[in-house]
Scaffold this motif. Sequence first.
Motif, PDB file in Angstrom:
ATOM      1  N   ALA A  45      -5.832   1.124  -6.435  1.00 18.88           N
ATOM      2  CA  ALA A  45      -4.928   2.261  -6.613  1.00 18.88           C
ATOM      3  C   ALA A  45      -5.424   3.184  -7.715  1.00 18.88           C
ATOM      4  N   ARG A  46      -5.888   2.599  -8.822  1.00 15.08           N
ATOM      5  CA  ARG A  46      -6.392   3.417  -9.922  1.00 15.08           C
ATOM      6  C   ARG A  46      -7.674   4.149  -9.523  1.00 15.08           C
ATOM      7  N   THR A  60      -0.429  -0.315   2.181  1.00 17.23           N
ATOM      8  CA  THR A  60      -0.364   0.240   3.531  1.00 17.23           C
ATOM      9  C   THR A  60      -1.757   0.352   4.132  1.00 17.23           C
ATOM     10  N   HIS A  61      -2.719   0.833   3.323  1.00 19.92           N
ATOM     11  CA  HIS A  61      -4.102   0.945   3.805  1.00 19.92           C
ATOM     12  C   HIS A  61      -4.666  -0.428   4.170  1.00 19.92           C
ATOM     13  N   VAL A  94      -4.009   6.663  -6.145  1.00 19.10           N
ATOM     14  CA  VAL A  94      -2.842   6.560  -5.278  1.00 19.10           C
ATOM     15  C   VAL A  94      -1.960   5.432  -5.803  1.00 19.10           C
ATOM     16  N   SER A  95      -0.793   5.248  -5.200  1.00 18.67           N
ATOM     17  CA  SER A  95       0.118   4.194  -5.620  1.00 18.67           C
ATOM     18  C   SER A  95      -0.299   2.849  -5.014  1.00 18.67           C
ATOM     19  N   GLU A  96       0.186   1.765  -5.624  1.00 15.18           N
ATOM     20  CA  GLU A  96      -0.107   0.446  -5.067  1.00 15.18           C
ATOM     21  C   GLU A  96       0.515   0.303  -3.684  1.00 15.18           C
ATOM     22  N   HIS A  97       1.667   0.916  -3.487  1.00 14.75           N
ATOM     23  CA  HIS A  97       2.314   0.865  -2.169  1.00 14.75           C
ATOM     24  C   HIS A  97       1.402   1.475  -1.104  1.00 14.75           C
TER      25      HIS A  97
END
Length: 224
Positions: A180-181, A192-193, A185-188
């Motif tokens: 994510a970092r 999803t990815h 993007v967000s961890e959520h």
Amino acid sequence: MSIRVVVADDQELVRAGFGMILDAQDDIEVVAEAADGQEAVSAVRRHGPDVLLLDIRMPVTDGLEAARLVCAESACKVVMLTTFDLDEYVYEALYAGASGFLLKDVRRDDLVHAVRVVAAGESLLAPTVTRRLVADLVKRRREQPAAADGPPPPGLDALTAREVETLRLLARGLSNAEIARTLFVSEHTVKTHVSNVLSKLGLRDRVQAVIRAYESGLVTPGAP
């Protein structure tokens, strides 16, 4: 909803000990125990658990064959139990579809954490096993090397560009938070990815995703 677990080990004290530890948790239920590989497969078929803790060296049907059967027939996540962290059969079990392994002298808290992690779709890979996994893939591909950059290799064309990048980072050992970092993007979004990658490629978990990434040439050992 509780995480349903089957504990399979030919040593009664190990089965009973693991069972007591897990059953004491509010979110985990041990639905069956098994003393050999055949019983383990039957227990999974009968109870449909979320996780199978499976001794790698079992009588009647060995743990490796039992893992193959369970992974081929169900969505149950298999965690191999072993006495040695470099047990050669652990390595084979990962190819059979197991989600990871635990040493039998695992601490109480680590056992509970492992069951929760695997049930949530994550994997348990020790660095020693990861290195052996990658080394074997390198050996297989040494006559047909592929660059880590450039277009996705055959078999990954169903993925979006962001999903390919997620797979590349996942294969290099990054956690969801680190991915994510890196991608801002967000961890959520990362979850999803990762879920999309597993679904589109027909993979059970992150272990198989790592294998696919190296076998396809998406990631090469030593690449930054």
